[in-house]
Write an enzyme that holds these catalytic residues in place. Structure first.
Site, PDB file in Angstrom:
ATOM      1  CB  SER A  44      -0.513   0.446   1.155  1.00  0.00           C
ATOM      2  OG  SER A  44      -0.475  -0.002   2.410  1.00  0.00           O
ATOM      3  CD  GLU A  45       0.072   3.890   2.089  1.00  0.00           C
ATOM      4  OE1 GLU A  45      -0.362   5.095   1.126  1.00  0.00           O
ATOM      5  OE2 GLU A  45      -0.207   3.123   2.516  1.00  0.00           O
ATOM      6  CB  THR A  46       7.169   2.070  -1.238  1.00  0.00           C
ATOM      7  OG1 THR A  46       7.191   0.315  -1.213  1.00  0.00           O
ATOM      8  CG2 THR A  46       8.911   1.330  -1.113  1.00  0.00           C
ATOM      9  CG  HIS A  72       0.849   1.745   6.691  1.00  0.00           C
ATOM     10  ND1 HIS A  72       0.667   2.427   6.224  1.00  0.00           N
ATOM     11  CD2 HIS A  72       2.105   1.218   6.359  1.00  0.00           C
ATOM     12  CE1 HIS A  72       1.046   1.945   4.609  1.00  0.00           C
ATOM     13  NE2 HIS A  72       1.489   0.994   5.414  1.00  0.00           N
TER      14      HIS A  72
END
EC number: 5.1.-.-
Length: 265
Positions: A44-46, A72
């Site tokens: 979902s995110e890097t 997060h």
């Protein structure tokens, strides 16, 4: 070659919470390369961080592009820095690159406490498309400058929602759709849907609590609350209202350490 970590954030154990990719770099690489890494990672995110003076510059990329605030992946980045880089520190400062937020993360035993801006939502109107997309009728709709928030009167309704993500994509407003309700075991529960950036459900969404904390604080009068994200993976978020700022705390678990071979032919 870039050092790469995957950390489960807001997780008491591995395979819980929300996995985030983390790249700690000596200098910035191109935005195009960060976008491609995020797509390849397919999390979902890097997060990408570079030390700049006494703080770290921080950017977050989803498979759909750069985002302006992410909880997060900030927790995951702080976890990596505390454990492997800033091993004698107990406070880290981050300056975000897309929108100039100043974020602070404090290590308190096994909890990582993030100091984020409060985002106060405003009342918004309910439409037939929203009801069709969510599959249930909320008792209230709120909106921030970025996101839509749907309040339900039942914890079970939030847990059992099976949204039509193609219809959520049709919402003219709201980059994401948050759903929340009062809880018996916790102070409140929530879920976060992001199909507009190719993430149907975010397992634990830290920035969501920037707007949910002031809402629930107004309802129950509590400055300190414990929330549960009732996604499939699940995650616990310890919340504190501090006026113009909120504090979000959680644990983290390391899943992976590796190298991204960005410069190899």
């Amino acid at each position: 070659m870039l050092k790469y970590y995957v950390v489960d954030a807001f997780a008491d154990n591995i395979f819980e919470g929300n996995p985030a990719g983390v790249c700690i770099m000596d200098e910035w690489i191109s935005i195009e390369k960060m976008e491609k890494i995020a797509i390849e990672n397919n999390l979902s995110e890097t997060a990408f961080a570079v030390k700049e003076g006494n703080a770290y510059g921080l950017r977050w990329f989803t498979p759909g592009g750069e985002i302006d605030l992410c909880g997060h992946a900030t927790l995951a980045t702080a976890y990596v820095l505390f454990r492997f880089v800033e091993t004698n520190a107990d406070v880290l400062h981050f300056n975000t690159k897309k929108i100039n937020h100043h974020l602070i993360v404090t290590k308190k035993d096994d909890l990582y406490e993030m100091d984020f801006p409060t985002i106060t939502p405003e009342k918004y109107h309910l439409t037939d498309l929203m009801v069709d997309a969510l599959g249930a009728v909320p008792v209230e709709v709120l909106k921030t400058s970025r996101d839509l928030i749907f309040i339900f009167d039942s914890e079970d309704t939030v847990k059992n929602l099976t949204p039509d993500f193609s219809k959520i994509k049709q919402f003219p407003e709201g980059l994401s759709a948050y759903v929340t309700a009062k809880s018996e075991e916790f102070d409140f529960v929530a879920r976060a849907f992001w199909p507009k950036i190719n993430i149907d459900e975010d397992p634990v969404c830290g920035t969501m609590y920037c707007s949910l904390i002031p809402y629930w604080r107004e309802k129950n009068g509590l400055d300190k609350m414990v929330a549960r994200q009732v996604s499939k993976r699940g995650g616990t978020v310890y919340c504190e209202f501090c006026g113009e700022r909120v504090k979000l705390s959680g644990r983290a678990a390391l899943y992976l350490i590796g190298n991204i071979c960005v410069d190899e032919k």
